[in-house]
Enzyme design. Structure first.
Site, PDB file in Angstrom:
ATOM      1  N   ARG A   1       0.845  -1.191   0.000  1.00 61.08           N
ATOM      2  CA  ARG A   1       0.000   0.000   0.000  1.00 61.08           C
ATOM      3  C   ARG A   1       0.885   1.248   0.000  1.00 61.08           C
ATOM      4  O   ARG A   1       1.961   1.251   0.617  1.00 61.08           O
ATOM      5  CB  ARG A   1      -0.894   0.029   1.246  1.00 61.08           C
TER       6      ARG A   1
ATOM      7  N   HIS B   1      -0.465   0.259  -9.732  1.00 62.56           N
ATOM      8  CA  HIS B   1      -1.214  -0.644  -8.835  1.00 62.56           C
ATOM      9  C   HIS B   1      -1.757  -1.858  -9.612  1.00 62.56           C
ATOM     10  O   HIS B   1      -2.963  -2.109  -9.628  1.00 62.56           O
ATOM     11  CB  HIS B   1      -2.367   0.121  -8.145  1.00 62.56           C
TER      12      HIS B   1
END
Ligand code: NDP
Ligand code: OXD
Length: 309
Positions: A224, A272
Site C-alpha cells: 500500500r 497498482h
C-alpha cells in the site's frame, strides 16, 4: 437475501457476469441503485463511501473485492458486529510473485538502466548482481509474501522474511516481531513490502528503516502507498542509502501528474497492477461466502478487525 456491489469508480460488468453465471437467481444490486436498504444482507466492496454500511441494518457480511481490507477498516463508522472478509486466491499470489520476480531481476540485471541506454543508443554492458550474493528481505509472510519467498529461493537468492508471529518456510530465514526487525533489515539488500496496511505498519518504509539497511539497498513496495513515507525515499535516494525503488502503490492514486516519482531516474512506477483481482477466479469464493451466510454459517477468510488484517 440481496447482494450489493458497492465499488464507486470501478467497472463491475465482469463481476456481475461471473456472479450471475454462478448464481443466476442472485438478487444483485449495484450501488447507488440500492433499492430497499433493509433487503441488503451481503456487500461486495472496494472503496465504499465512509458511513455507507450503517444504512443496511440487515447486513451480514462485508466482502472486500481484493486481498487488502484497509479500504474497509479505515471507515470510522464501520458497523462493529458485521464480519469483514477478504480475497485469498492462489492466482493472486502467483501474480504478485511474478511482479516481485520481475522487479528483483530488473534490478539485478540492470534492465531499467538498459532501457535508458537504448533510448540514447548507448551500448554499455553492466555486471549482473548474482542471485546467490543478494539478500532479499520480505516484510510480510502471508499469502503473498510466503509465495514470493519460496519462488525467490528457487531462483537462488538468499531470502529472509519478517512477520508479526513466527513463521517457518523451508530455505527462508524468518524473523518475527518488532524486536527482530533491525536484525532482519541489517541483512537485506532488496527490501520488499507485502504487509497489510494497519496502524502498526503505516509509514514503515521511512528514513529510520532505510538507515538500518546496508548502504545502496533497493526497495520494492507492492502493498500500500501509505507504507512508504514518500519524501523519505527521495531523501534516501539522494544520499545513496537507497539505490533505487520499484513502486506499484502510492499515497495518492492515480499518482498525480506532477509527482517527483514519475521522472525520477532511480524509480520504476507501475499503476497498482502487481496483482489484480480477476472476477472469474474470485467470484466462486464470493458466492460460496454468500451461500454460507445465507445458510447461517460463518463466512471464510474473515479478518481480525482489531488486528487490522
Ligand atoms: P496476509 O494477511 O496473508 O499476510 C500479512 C502478513 O503480514 C503476515 O505474515 C503478517 O504476520 C504480516 N504482518 C501484519 N502486520 C504485521 C506487523 N505489525 N509486523 C510484522 N508483520 C506483520 O496478507 P496478503 O499476503 O494476502 O496481502 C498483503 C497485502 O498486500 C494486502 O493487505 C494488500 O494491502 C496488499 N496487496 C496489494 C496488491 C497490489 O496489487 N498492489 C494486491 C493484493 C494485495 P503474521 O503471519 O504473523 O500474521
Ligand atoms: C488488493 C489490491 O488488495 O489489489 O487486492 O490492492
Amino acid at each position: 437475501m440481496s447482494f450489493l456491489i458497492i465499488a464507486p469508480g470501478l467497472k463491475v460488468d465482469s463481476w456481475i457476469k461471473q456472479l450471475r453465471a454462478l448464481e443466476p437467481r442472485l438478487d444483485l444490486r449495484v450501488w447507488p441503485q440500492v433499492g430497499d436498504p433493509d433487503e441488503i444482507e451481503f456487500a461486495l466492496t472496494w472503496n465504499h463511501p465512509p458511513g455507507e454500511f450503517n444504512q443496511y441494518k440487515n447486513l451480514k457480511c462485508i466482502a472486500s473485492l481484493g486481498a487488502g481490507v484497509d479500504h474497509i477498516l479505515r471507515d470510522p463508522a464501520l458497523p462493529a458486529s458485521v464480519p469483514v472478509t477478504r480475497v485469498v486466491e492462489a492466482s493472486m499470489a502467483q501474480s504478485m510473485s511474478e511482479y516481485i520476480l520481475l522487479s528483483v531481476l530488473n534490478y539485478c540485471r540492470h534492465l531499467h538502466a538498459y532501457h535508458k541506454d537504448q533510448s540514447r543508443r548507448k551500448w554499455q554492458p553492466r555486471v549482473p548482481l548474482p542471485a546467490h550474493k543478494i539478500r532479499i528481505g520480505i516484510l510480510g509472510l502471508g499469502q503473498l509474501g510466503a509465495d514470493a519467498a519460496r519462488k525467490l529461493c528457487h531462483l537462488g537468492f538468499q531470502v529472509g522474511g519478517w512477520s508479526r508471529t513466527s513463521r517457518k518456510i523451508p530455505g527462508v530465514s524468518t524473523f518475527a516481531g518488532n524486536e527482530a526487525l533491525d536484525n532482519f533489515l541489517s541483512q537485506t539488500n532488496i527490501l520488499i513490502c507485502l504487509l497489510p496496511l494497519t496502524p502498526a505498519t503505516e509509514g514503515i518504509l521511512n528514513l529510520t528503516t532505510f538507515a538500518k539497511l546496508p548502504a545502496g539497498a533497493y526497495v520494492i513496495n507492492a502493498a500500500r502507498g501509505a507504507h512508504l513515507v514518500e519524501k523519505d525515499l527521495l531523501k534516501a535516494l539522494e544520499t545513496g542509502q537507497i539505490s533505487g525503488a520499484c513502486l506499484d502503490v502510492f499515497q495518492i492514486e492515480p499518482l498525480p501528474e506532477d509527482h517527483p516519482f514519475w521522472d525520477h531516474p532511480q524509480i520504476v512506477v507501475t499503476p497498482h497492477i502487481s496483482s489484480l483481482t480477476y472476477p472469474k477466479a474470485v467470484a466462486p469464493q464470493i458466492v460460496d461466502n454468500y451461500n454460507r451466510v445465507k445458510s447461517g454459517k460463518a463466512p471464510m477468510h474473515v479478518v481480525d478487525i482489531e488486528r487490522g488484517y
